[in-house]
Write an enzyme that holds these catalytic residues in place. Sequence first.
Site, PDB file in Angstrom:
ATOM      1  N   GLY A  49       3.089   9.577  -3.006  1.00  0.00           N
ATOM      2  CA  GLY A  49       2.084  10.626  -2.976  1.00  0.00           C
ATOM      3  C   GLY A  49       1.261  10.516  -1.710  1.00  0.00           C
ATOM      4  N   GLY A  50      -0.014  10.264  -1.895  1.00  0.00           N
ATOM      5  CA  GLY A  50      -0.923  10.259  -0.756  1.00  0.00           C
ATOM      6  C   GLY A  50      -1.555  11.628  -0.652  1.00  0.00           C
ATOM      7  CD  GLU A  82      -5.621  10.516  -2.315  1.00  0.00           C
ATOM      8  OE1 GLU A  82      -6.369  11.196  -1.601  1.00  0.00           O
ATOM      9  OE2 GLU A  82      -5.206   9.426  -1.955  1.00  0.00           O
ATOM     10  CG  MET A 117      -8.117   5.408  -2.608  1.00  0.00           C
ATOM     11  SD  MET A 117      -7.096   6.857  -2.359  1.00  0.00           S
ATOM     12  CE  MET A 117      -7.293   7.666  -3.946  1.00  0.00           C
ATOM     13  CE1 TYR A 120      -9.806   5.315   1.367  1.00  0.00           C
ATOM     14  CE2 TYR A 120     -10.089   2.941   1.310  1.00  0.00           C
ATOM     15  CZ  TYR A 120      -9.304   4.063   1.115  1.00  0.00           C
ATOM     16  OH  TYR A 120      -8.023   3.921   0.666  1.00  0.00           O
ATOM     17  CG  ASP A 121     -12.245   9.104   3.328  1.00  0.00           C
ATOM     18  OD1 ASP A 121     -12.446   8.740   4.498  1.00  0.00           O
ATOM     19  OD2 ASP A 121     -11.115   9.159   2.816  1.00  0.00           O
TER      20      ASP A 121
END
Length: 476
Positions: free
Chosen positions: A182-183, A224, A291, A293-294
Amino acid sequence: MFSEEQNQYILLHRDVRNPWHLDKKTVLMIGCLVLPVTLFCATYMVLFGVYEKLTYPKLSLSGFRSPETVDHIQHRASVYNYINPADGFFIDIQKNSHFEEYLHSHELSKKFKLVCYYNFPSDQQSMQINDIDPNLCTHLNIAFGSVVNHSIYLDNEHLEYLKDIVKLKDKNKDLKILLSIGGAGNDNGFPEMVKNHTNRKSFIKSVLSYVKDYNIDGIDLDWEFPGEDMNYDPKQKMHFTQLLLEIRKTIMRQEKHKFLLTVAVAAPNVIVDFAYDVSYMNDYVDFVNLMSYDYHYYTGVTPFTGINSPLYAKSSELFYLATLNINYSSHYWNYKGMDKSKIVIGLPTYGHTFRLQNPRNHDLYAPASGYGKLGTSGFASYPSICNFLQMNHITPIFDMENYSPYASKYYEWISFDDDQSLTYKTEFIKSNNFGGAMVYSLNVDDYLGTCKMGSMGGKKFPLVNAVKSILEGNTS
Ligand SMILES: *[C@@H]1O[C@H](CO)[C@@H](O)[C@H](O)[C@H]1NC(C)=O
Ligand SMILES: *[C@@H]1O[C@H](CO)[C@@H](O)[C@H](O)[C@H]1NC(C)=O
Ligand SMILES: *[C@@H]1O[C@H](CO)[C@@H](O)[C@H](O)[C@H]1NC(C)=O
Protein backbone atom coordinates in the site's frame (compact mmCIF):
# COMPACT_ATOMS: atom_id res chain seq x y z
CA MET A 1 3.25 69.78 -42.32
CA PHE A 2 -0.09 69.77 -40.56
CA SER A 3 -3.25 71.19 -41.97
CA GLU A 4 -5.01 73.92 -40.08
CA GLU A 5 -7.50 71.39 -38.76
CA GLN A 6 -4.78 69.10 -37.49
CA ASN A 7 -3.02 72.00 -35.79
CA GLN A 8 -6.19 72.89 -34.03
CA TYR A 9 -6.54 69.31 -32.89
CA ILE A 10 -2.98 69.17 -31.62
CA LEU A 11 -3.36 72.40 -29.74
CA LEU A 12 -6.56 71.22 -28.15
CA HIS A 13 -5.16 67.82 -27.19
CA ARG A 14 -1.71 68.91 -26.20
CA ASP A 15 -2.33 67.88 -22.63
CA VAL A 16 -3.20 64.35 -23.66
CA ARG A 17 -0.04 63.77 -25.69
CA ASN A 18 2.34 65.25 -23.15
CA PRO A 19 0.47 65.81 -19.91
CA TRP A 20 3.48 67.11 -17.96
CA HIS A 21 4.72 69.55 -20.59
CA LEU A 22 8.19 68.11 -20.17
CA ASP A 23 10.98 69.34 -22.37
CA LYS A 24 14.21 67.45 -22.98
CA LYS A 25 16.18 69.36 -20.36
CA THR A 26 13.78 68.49 -17.54
CA VAL A 27 13.76 64.83 -18.54
CA LEU A 28 17.56 64.77 -18.50
CA MET A 29 17.67 66.42 -15.06
CA ILE A 30 15.20 63.97 -13.53
CA GLY A 31 17.10 61.08 -15.12
CA CYS A 32 20.37 62.25 -13.58
CA LEU A 33 18.76 62.31 -10.14
CA VAL A 34 16.70 59.13 -10.30
CA LEU A 35 19.20 56.80 -11.93
CA PRO A 36 21.87 56.92 -9.20
CA VAL A 37 19.24 56.48 -6.50
CA THR A 38 17.82 53.39 -8.25
CA LEU A 39 21.26 51.92 -8.74
CA PHE A 40 22.14 52.56 -5.10
CA CYS A 41 18.94 50.89 -3.87
CA ALA A 42 19.40 47.82 -6.08
CA THR A 43 23.01 47.36 -4.95
CA TYR A 44 21.96 47.78 -1.34
CA MET A 45 19.22 45.16 -1.65
CA VAL A 46 21.56 42.62 -3.20
CA LEU A 47 24.34 43.26 -0.71
CA PHE A 48 22.22 43.35 2.41
CA GLY A 49 19.89 40.55 1.53
CA VAL A 50 16.55 42.15 0.99
CA TYR A 51 16.46 39.72 -1.93
CA GLU A 52 16.78 36.00 -1.17
CA LYS A 53 20.25 34.80 -1.91
CA LEU A 54 20.18 31.35 -0.36
CA THR A 55 22.23 28.51 -1.73
CA TYR A 56 20.45 25.20 -2.27
CA PRO A 57 22.04 21.74 -2.22
CA LYS A 58 22.08 19.47 -5.26
CA LEU A 59 18.93 17.57 -6.11
CA SER A 60 20.78 14.27 -5.63
CA LEU A 61 20.63 14.90 -1.89
CA SER A 62 16.89 15.16 -2.00
CA GLY A 63 16.08 11.49 -1.35
CA PHE A 64 12.61 12.28 -2.61
CA ARG A 65 13.72 11.83 -6.19
CA SER A 66 10.80 10.06 -7.67
CA PRO A 67 7.76 12.31 -7.91
CA GLU A 68 5.56 9.30 -7.10
CA THR A 69 7.35 8.79 -3.79
CA VAL A 70 6.46 12.31 -2.77
CA ASP A 71 2.90 12.03 -4.06
CA HIS A 72 2.46 8.97 -1.90
CA ILE A 73 3.55 10.44 1.38
CA GLN A 74 2.02 13.78 0.52
CA HIS A 75 -1.38 12.15 0.52
CA ARG A 76 -1.01 11.26 4.20
CA ALA A 77 0.37 14.65 5.16
CA SER A 78 -2.61 16.28 3.47
CA VAL A 79 -5.18 14.01 5.11
CA TYR A 80 -3.64 14.62 8.53
CA ASN A 81 -3.83 18.36 7.97
CA TYR A 82 -7.23 18.53 6.28
CA ILE A 83 -9.09 16.91 9.19
CA ASN A 84 -11.44 19.55 10.40
CA PRO A 85 -10.59 20.51 13.97
CA ALA A 86 -13.94 22.28 14.22
CA ASP A 87 -15.80 18.97 14.33
CA GLY A 88 -15.67 18.93 18.08
CA PHE A 89 -15.23 15.31 19.07
CA PHE A 90 -11.59 15.67 20.01
CA ILE A 91 -12.52 17.78 22.99
CA ASP A 92 -14.39 14.87 24.61
CA ILE A 93 -11.28 12.75 24.44
CA GLN A 94 -9.41 15.23 26.56
CA LYS A 95 -12.09 15.23 29.22
CA ASN A 96 -12.38 11.45 29.34
CA SER A 97 -11.39 10.34 32.84
CA HIS A 98 -10.67 6.73 31.81
CA PHE A 99 -7.86 8.10 29.73
CA GLU A 100 -6.05 9.18 32.89
CA GLU A 101 -6.66 5.87 34.72
CA TYR A 102 -5.20 3.64 32.07
CA LEU A 103 -1.90 5.50 32.21
CA HIS A 104 -0.89 3.54 35.29
CA SER A 105 -0.91 0.21 33.52
CA HIS A 106 2.60 -0.95 32.76
CA GLU A 107 3.94 -3.60 30.49
CA LEU A 108 7.56 -4.37 30.00
CA SER A 109 9.15 -5.01 26.65
CA LYS A 110 12.58 -6.50 26.86
CA LYS A 111 14.01 -5.80 23.47
CA PHE A 112 13.08 -2.70 21.52
CA LYS A 113 12.39 -2.96 17.83
CA LEU A 114 13.93 -0.70 15.24
CA VAL A 115 11.72 -0.91 12.17
CA CYS A 116 13.15 0.86 9.10
CA TYR A 117 11.27 1.60 5.92
CA TYR A 118 13.26 1.31 2.72
CA ASN A 119 11.79 2.54 -0.58
CA PHE A 120 12.72 0.62 -3.71
CA PRO A 121 15.25 2.57 -5.78
CA SER A 122 13.61 4.75 -8.43
CA ASP A 123 16.78 5.45 -10.43
CA GLN A 124 20.59 5.23 -10.28
CA GLN A 125 20.85 8.35 -8.10
CA SER A 126 18.59 7.01 -5.38
CA MET A 127 19.67 4.83 -2.48
CA GLN A 128 20.64 1.39 -3.76
CA ILE A 129 20.32 -1.97 -2.04
CA ASN A 130 24.11 -2.02 -1.55
CA ASP A 131 23.74 1.11 0.57
CA ILE A 132 21.58 -0.69 3.14
CA ASP A 133 23.41 -1.53 6.38
CA PRO A 134 22.12 -5.03 7.29
CA ASN A 135 23.02 -4.55 10.96
CA LEU A 136 21.30 -1.22 11.52
CA CYS A 137 17.66 -2.21 12.01
CA THR A 138 15.84 -5.19 13.52
CA HIS A 139 13.12 -5.05 10.85
CA LEU A 140 13.29 -3.82 7.28
CA ASN A 141 9.98 -2.83 5.70
CA ILE A 142 10.31 -2.83 1.94
CA ALA A 143 8.04 -0.21 0.43
CA PHE A 144 5.76 -0.69 -1.43
CA GLY A 145 3.89 -3.53 -3.06
CA SER A 146 0.36 -2.94 -4.33
CA VAL A 147 -2.91 -4.81 -4.31
CA VAL A 148 -3.99 -5.72 -7.86
CA ASN A 149 -6.84 -8.14 -8.59
CA HIS A 150 -7.10 -8.85 -4.85
CA SER A 151 -3.48 -10.04 -4.72
CA ILE A 152 -0.07 -8.66 -3.85
CA TYR A 153 1.56 -7.18 -6.93
CA LEU A 154 5.17 -6.23 -7.70
CA ASP A 155 6.47 -5.85 -11.24
CA ASN A 156 9.48 -7.93 -12.33
CA GLU A 157 12.04 -5.23 -11.67
CA HIS A 158 10.82 -4.84 -8.10
CA LEU A 159 10.68 -8.60 -7.58
CA GLU A 160 14.38 -8.75 -8.48
CA TYR A 161 15.09 -5.98 -5.99
CA LEU A 162 13.16 -7.89 -3.35
CA LYS A 163 15.23 -11.03 -3.90
CA ASP A 164 18.44 -9.02 -3.53
CA ILE A 165 17.21 -7.41 -0.34
CA VAL A 166 16.32 -10.79 1.18
CA LYS A 167 19.97 -11.80 0.61
CA LEU A 168 20.91 -9.27 3.31
CA LYS A 169 19.78 -11.92 5.80
CA ASP A 170 22.98 -13.80 4.96
CA LYS A 171 24.84 -10.94 6.64
CA ASN A 172 22.48 -10.64 9.62
CA LYS A 173 20.45 -13.75 10.35
CA ASP A 174 18.27 -11.90 12.89
CA LEU A 175 17.15 -9.29 10.38
CA LYS A 176 13.44 -9.52 9.61
CA ILE A 177 12.35 -8.45 6.16
CA LEU A 178 8.72 -7.50 5.56
CA LEU A 179 7.02 -6.38 2.39
CA SER A 180 4.95 -3.28 3.02
CA ILE A 181 1.80 -3.18 0.94
CA GLY A 182 0.00 0.00 0.00
CA GLY A 183 1.44 3.28 1.11
CA ALA A 184 -0.36 6.61 0.91
CA GLY A 185 -1.75 7.04 -2.58
CA ASN A 186 -0.75 3.50 -3.65
CA ASP A 187 -3.44 1.69 -1.71
CA ASN A 188 -6.46 1.82 -3.99
CA GLY A 189 -6.61 -1.98 -4.24
CA PHE A 190 -7.60 -2.33 -0.58
CA PRO A 191 -11.28 -1.26 -0.62
CA GLU A 192 -12.33 -3.87 -3.19
CA MET A 193 -10.08 -6.58 -1.73
CA VAL A 194 -11.38 -6.38 1.86
CA LYS A 195 -15.01 -6.23 0.71
CA ASN A 196 -15.87 -9.93 0.71
CA HIS A 197 -14.49 -13.21 1.94
CA THR A 198 -13.59 -14.48 -1.55
CA ASN A 199 -11.46 -11.44 -2.31
CA ARG A 200 -9.73 -11.53 1.09
CA LYS A 201 -9.05 -15.21 0.58
CA SER A 202 -7.23 -14.62 -2.69
CA PHE A 203 -5.19 -11.86 -1.05
CA ILE A 204 -4.17 -14.16 1.81
CA LYS A 205 -3.24 -16.83 -0.73
CA SER A 206 -0.90 -14.34 -2.40
CA VAL A 207 0.58 -13.43 0.99
CA LEU A 208 1.36 -17.09 1.63
CA SER A 209 3.04 -17.52 -1.72
CA TYR A 210 5.14 -14.37 -1.24
CA VAL A 211 6.26 -15.58 2.17
CA LYS A 212 7.25 -18.98 0.75
CA ASP A 213 8.57 -17.99 -2.67
CA TYR A 214 10.63 -14.98 -1.62
CA ASN A 215 11.49 -16.05 1.92
CA ILE A 216 10.23 -12.85 3.51
CA ASP A 217 9.39 -12.68 7.22
CA GLY A 218 6.06 -10.98 7.01
CA ILE A 219 3.84 -8.28 5.59
CA ASP A 220 3.06 -4.77 6.68
CA LEU A 221 -0.30 -3.37 5.58
CA ASP A 222 -0.23 0.35 4.87
CA TRP A 223 -3.74 1.39 3.92
CA GLU A 224 -4.20 5.13 4.36
CA PHE A 225 -6.90 4.87 5.55
CA PRO A 226 -9.82 2.44 5.94
CA GLY A 227 -13.04 4.43 5.62
CA GLU A 228 -11.33 7.46 4.14
CA ASP A 229 -11.65 6.90 0.38
CA MET A 230 -14.01 8.88 -1.79
CA ASN A 231 -16.81 6.30 -2.01
CA TYR A 232 -17.04 6.20 1.75
CA ASP A 233 -18.07 2.77 2.93
CA PRO A 234 -18.84 2.59 6.66
CA LYS A 235 -18.07 -1.15 6.63
CA GLN A 236 -14.43 -0.70 5.55
CA LYS A 237 -13.18 -0.51 9.11
CA MET A 238 -14.95 -3.78 9.98
CA HIS A 239 -13.77 -5.48 6.78
CA PHE A 240 -10.20 -4.47 7.47
CA THR A 241 -10.42 -5.97 10.97
CA GLN A 242 -11.89 -9.10 9.39
CA LEU A 243 -8.91 -9.30 7.02
CA LEU A 244 -6.49 -9.06 9.96
CA LEU A 245 -8.38 -11.82 11.81
CA GLU A 246 -8.30 -14.09 8.78
CA ILE A 247 -4.57 -13.50 8.26
CA ARG A 248 -3.94 -14.27 11.95
CA LYS A 249 -5.92 -17.51 11.65
CA THR A 250 -3.84 -18.41 8.60
CA ILE A 251 -0.62 -17.75 10.50
CA MET A 252 -1.77 -19.95 13.40
CA ARG A 253 -2.50 -22.80 11.01
CA GLN A 254 0.98 -22.57 9.50
CA GLU A 255 3.46 -25.17 10.75
CA LYS A 256 6.33 -23.85 8.71
CA HIS A 257 6.55 -20.34 7.32
CA LYS A 258 4.95 -18.52 10.21
CA PHE A 259 5.15 -14.85 9.40
CA LEU A 260 4.72 -11.42 10.94
CA LEU A 261 1.66 -9.24 10.44
CA THR A 262 2.05 -5.53 11.08
CA VAL A 263 0.01 -2.46 10.14
CA ALA A 264 1.18 1.09 9.50
CA VAL A 265 -1.39 3.21 11.34
CA ALA A 266 -2.51 6.83 11.57
CA ALA A 267 -1.63 9.05 14.50
CA PRO A 268 -4.31 11.78 14.70
CA ASN A 269 -7.07 10.54 17.01
CA VAL A 270 -9.82 11.56 14.57
CA ILE A 271 -8.49 9.09 12.01
CA VAL A 272 -7.85 6.41 14.64
CA ASP A 273 -11.52 6.60 15.61
CA PHE A 274 -12.96 6.19 12.14
CA ALA A 275 -10.39 3.81 10.66
CA TYR A 276 -9.55 1.14 13.24
CA ASP A 277 -11.07 -1.27 15.76
CA VAL A 278 -8.01 -0.90 17.94
CA SER A 279 -8.79 -3.46 20.63
CA TYR A 280 -9.54 -6.17 18.04
CA MET A 281 -6.45 -5.29 16.06
CA ASN A 282 -4.45 -5.78 19.23
CA ASP A 283 -5.32 -9.50 19.14
CA TYR A 284 -4.42 -9.98 15.48
CA VAL A 285 -1.29 -7.97 14.73
CA ASP A 286 2.28 -8.49 15.91
CA PHE A 287 2.65 -4.73 16.21
CA VAL A 288 1.62 -1.46 14.61
CA ASN A 289 3.89 1.19 13.09
CA LEU A 290 2.53 4.50 14.29
CA MET A 291 2.98 7.18 11.63
CA SER A 292 3.59 9.91 14.17
CA TYR A 293 4.83 12.56 11.73
CA ASP A 294 3.30 14.99 9.22
CA TYR A 295 1.38 16.53 12.13
CA HIS A 296 2.08 19.93 10.60
CA TYR A 297 2.43 20.44 6.89
CA TYR A 298 1.57 23.29 4.56
CA THR A 299 -1.94 22.95 3.06
CA GLY A 300 -4.65 25.40 2.06
CA VAL A 301 -6.35 24.96 5.44
CA THR A 302 -3.12 24.95 7.48
CA PRO A 303 -1.19 27.91 5.99
CA PHE A 304 1.23 28.29 8.88
CA THR A 305 4.54 26.85 10.03
CA GLY A 306 4.65 23.86 12.39
CA ILE A 307 6.73 20.98 13.63
CA ASN A 308 6.70 17.75 11.61
CA SER A 309 6.87 15.42 14.60
CA PRO A 310 6.64 17.15 18.01
CA LEU A 311 7.24 14.97 21.07
CA TYR A 312 4.93 16.88 23.43
CA ALA A 313 2.36 19.66 23.11
CA LYS A 314 3.52 23.18 23.78
CA SER A 315 1.87 24.92 26.71
CA SER A 316 0.36 27.40 24.24
CA GLU A 317 -1.34 24.66 22.22
CA LEU A 318 -4.93 23.95 23.23
CA PHE A 319 -7.65 21.47 22.28
CA TYR A 320 -7.05 19.80 18.94
CA LEU A 321 -3.60 21.32 18.48
CA ALA A 322 -2.55 19.81 21.81
CA THR A 323 -3.24 16.31 20.42
CA LEU A 324 -0.88 16.64 17.45
CA ASN A 325 2.23 15.10 18.98
CA ILE A 326 3.91 11.75 19.59
CA ASN A 327 3.11 11.65 23.29
CA TYR A 328 -0.61 12.13 22.77
CA SER A 329 -0.98 9.75 19.82
CA SER A 330 0.99 6.91 21.35
CA HIS A 331 -0.92 7.09 24.63
CA TYR A 332 -4.18 7.36 22.71
CA TRP A 333 -3.43 4.10 20.85
CA ASN A 334 -2.71 2.42 24.14
CA TYR A 335 -5.89 3.84 25.68
CA LYS A 336 -7.94 2.49 22.76
CA GLY A 337 -6.62 -1.03 23.44
CA MET A 338 -3.24 -1.57 21.81
CA ASP A 339 -0.60 -3.01 24.15
CA LYS A 340 2.30 -0.66 24.66
CA SER A 341 4.72 -3.37 23.59
CA LYS A 342 2.88 -3.50 20.23
CA ILE A 343 3.10 0.22 19.57
CA VAL A 344 6.19 1.03 17.52
CA ILE A 345 6.58 4.78 17.32
CA GLY A 346 7.37 6.46 14.01
CA LEU A 347 10.21 8.94 13.73
CA PRO A 348 10.93 10.85 10.52
CA THR A 349 14.33 11.33 8.91
CA TYR A 350 12.84 13.99 6.65
CA GLY A 351 11.62 17.47 7.42
CA HIS A 352 8.98 19.84 6.11
CA THR A 353 9.66 23.18 4.48
CA PHE A 354 7.42 26.24 4.33
CA ARG A 355 7.60 29.58 2.56
CA LEU A 356 7.05 32.39 5.04
CA GLN A 357 4.67 35.18 4.23
CA ASN A 358 6.85 37.63 6.09
CA PRO A 359 10.51 36.75 6.82
CA ARG A 360 10.36 38.78 10.02
CA ASN A 361 7.60 36.58 11.40
CA HIS A 362 9.38 33.25 11.62
CA ASP A 363 8.16 31.58 14.81
CA LEU A 364 6.00 28.48 15.12
CA TYR A 365 2.54 29.08 13.64
CA ALA A 366 3.86 31.96 11.51
CA PRO A 367 1.79 32.56 8.36
CA ALA A 368 3.08 30.60 5.35
CA SER A 369 2.23 31.03 1.70
CA GLY A 370 3.39 27.64 0.40
CA TYR A 371 6.13 25.03 0.49
CA GLY A 372 9.72 26.16 0.91
CA LYS A 373 12.09 26.07 -2.04
CA LEU A 374 14.12 23.37 -0.34
CA GLY A 375 12.92 19.83 -1.02
CA THR A 376 9.99 18.59 -3.10
CA SER A 377 6.44 19.65 -2.26
CA GLY A 378 7.52 20.59 1.24
CA PHE A 379 9.35 17.30 1.91
CA ALA A 380 13.12 17.56 2.40
CA SER A 381 15.60 14.81 3.23
CA TYR A 382 17.94 15.14 6.20
CA PRO A 383 21.13 15.49 4.10
CA SER A 384 19.54 18.23 1.97
CA ILE A 385 18.47 20.12 5.10
CA CYS A 386 21.80 19.61 6.81
CA ASN A 387 23.78 20.80 3.79
CA PHE A 388 21.41 23.72 3.27
CA LEU A 389 21.90 24.90 6.87
CA GLN A 390 25.67 24.66 6.58
CA MET A 391 25.92 26.33 3.15
CA ASN A 392 23.92 29.28 4.38
CA HIS A 393 25.37 29.42 7.91
CA ILE A 394 21.98 28.99 9.55
CA THR A 395 21.79 28.06 13.22
CA PRO A 396 18.61 26.14 14.07
CA ILE A 397 16.50 26.87 17.13
CA PHE A 398 15.82 23.91 19.42
CA ASP A 399 12.35 24.03 20.92
CA MET A 400 12.52 22.51 24.40
CA GLU A 401 8.76 21.98 24.65
CA ASN A 402 8.32 19.76 21.63
CA TYR A 403 11.94 18.61 21.52
CA SER A 404 12.45 19.46 17.87
CA PRO A 405 14.61 21.92 15.98
CA TYR A 406 13.48 24.38 13.33
CA ALA A 407 15.36 26.87 11.23
CA SER A 408 14.64 29.82 8.99
CA LYS A 409 16.26 32.43 6.79
CA TYR A 410 14.49 34.95 4.56
CA TYR A 411 11.40 33.18 3.28
CA GLU A 412 12.58 29.63 3.93
CA TRP A 413 11.31 27.87 7.08
CA ILE A 414 12.21 24.26 7.97
CA SER A 415 11.08 21.78 10.61
CA PHE A 416 13.29 18.71 10.87
CA ASP A 417 14.81 16.13 13.19
CA ASP A 418 18.47 15.73 14.09
CA ASP A 419 20.38 13.31 16.31
CA GLN A 420 19.55 15.42 19.37
CA SER A 421 15.76 15.49 18.84
CA LEU A 422 15.72 11.79 17.96
CA THR A 423 17.69 11.02 21.10
CA TYR A 424 14.98 12.68 23.23
CA LYS A 425 12.21 10.95 21.30
CA THR A 426 13.86 7.54 21.62
CA GLU A 427 14.39 8.09 25.35
CA PHE A 428 10.65 8.72 25.54
CA ILE A 429 9.94 5.41 23.79
CA LYS A 430 12.18 3.55 26.22
CA SER A 431 11.06 5.18 29.43
CA ASN A 432 7.38 4.65 28.50
CA ASN A 433 8.02 1.04 27.49
CA PHE A 434 6.63 1.24 24.02
CA GLY A 435 7.60 -1.48 21.54
CA GLY A 436 10.34 0.43 19.79
CA ALA A 437 10.98 2.94 17.06
CA MET A 438 9.99 2.94 13.41
CA VAL A 439 11.91 5.16 11.03
CA TYR A 440 10.65 6.64 7.77
CA SER A 441 12.91 6.23 5.91
CA LEU A 442 16.43 4.94 5.33
CA ASN A 443 16.39 6.66 1.92
CA VAL A 444 16.15 10.15 3.39
CA ASP A 445 18.65 9.73 6.21
CA ASP A 446 22.23 10.72 5.29
CA TYR A 447 23.05 7.24 4.03
CA LEU A 448 26.27 8.44 2.36
CA GLY A 449 27.50 10.45 5.34
CA THR A 450 27.78 13.73 3.41
CA CYS A 451 26.78 16.01 6.24
CA LYS A 452 29.06 17.17 9.02
CA MET A 453 26.47 18.47 11.46
CA GLY A 454 25.85 17.10 14.98
CA SER A 455 27.69 14.54 17.07
CA MET A 456 27.18 11.85 14.38
CA GLY A 457 28.28 14.16 11.55
CA GLY A 458 30.09 12.43 8.69
CA LYS A 459 28.83 9.02 9.77
CA LYS A 460 26.51 7.06 7.52
CA PHE A 461 22.87 6.96 8.70
CA PRO A 462 23.52 9.48 11.51
CA LEU A 463 19.84 9.68 12.47
CA VAL A 464 18.97 5.98 12.49
CA ASN A 465 22.24 5.31 14.32
CA ALA A 466 21.29 7.86 16.97
CA VAL A 467 17.99 6.02 17.52
CA LYS A 468 19.71 2.64 17.54
CA SER A 469 22.31 3.63 20.11
CA ILE A 470 19.66 4.84 22.55
CA LEU A 471 17.44 1.77 22.03
CA GLU A 472 20.39 -0.54 22.68
CA GLY A 473 21.95 1.48 25.47
CA ASN A 474 21.29 0.96 29.13
CA THR A 475 20.16 4.51 29.80
CA SER A 476 16.45 4.92 30.31
C1 LIG B 1 -6.01 -8.37 -13.41
O1 LIG B 1 -7.16 -8.96 -13.98
C2 LIG B 1 -7.42 -8.51 -15.30
C3 LIG B 1 -8.73 -9.12 -15.75
O2 LIG B 1 -8.88 -10.43 -15.31
C4 LIG B 1 -6.26 -8.91 -16.21
O3 LIG B 1 -6.48 -8.42 -17.52
C5 LIG B 1 -4.96 -8.28 -15.67
O4 LIG B 1 -3.86 -8.72 -16.43
C6 LIG B 1 -4.76 -8.69 -14.22
N1 LIG B 1 -3.60 -7.99 -13.70
C7 LIG B 1 -2.60 -8.59 -13.07
C8 LIG B 1 -1.47 -7.76 -12.66
O5 LIG B 1 -2.64 -9.79 -12.82
C1 LIG C 1 -16.74 -10.45 -4.19
O1 LIG C 1 -16.48 -9.24 -4.90
C2 LIG C 1 -16.13 -9.45 -6.27
C3 LIG C 1 -15.82 -8.09 -6.87
O2 LIG C 1 -14.73 -7.51 -6.23
C4 LIG C 1 -17.24 -10.14 -7.02
O3 LIG C 1 -16.85 -10.40 -8.35
C5 LIG C 1 -17.58 -11.45 -6.32
O4 LIG C 1 -18.69 -12.04 -6.94
C6 LIG C 1 -17.87 -11.21 -4.85
N1 LIG C 1 -18.04 -12.50 -4.21
C7 LIG C 1 -19.02 -12.77 -3.35
C8 LIG C 1 -19.05 -14.13 -2.78
O5 LIG C 1 -19.82 -11.91 -3.05
C1 LIG D 1 1.79 12.99 27.70
O1 LIG D 1 0.49 12.51 27.46
C2 LIG D 1 -0.20 12.10 28.62
C3 LIG D 1 -1.51 11.50 28.18
O2 LIG D 1 -2.22 12.40 27.37
C4 LIG D 1 -0.40 13.28 29.55
O3 LIG D 1 -1.01 12.86 30.73
C5 LIG D 1 0.96 13.90 29.86
O4 LIG D 1 0.79 15.07 30.60
C6 LIG D 1 1.71 14.23 28.57
N1 LIG D 1 3.04 14.69 28.90
C7 LIG D 1 3.47 15.90 28.56
C8 LIG D 1 4.84 16.26 29.03
O5 LIG D 1 2.80 16.68 27.90
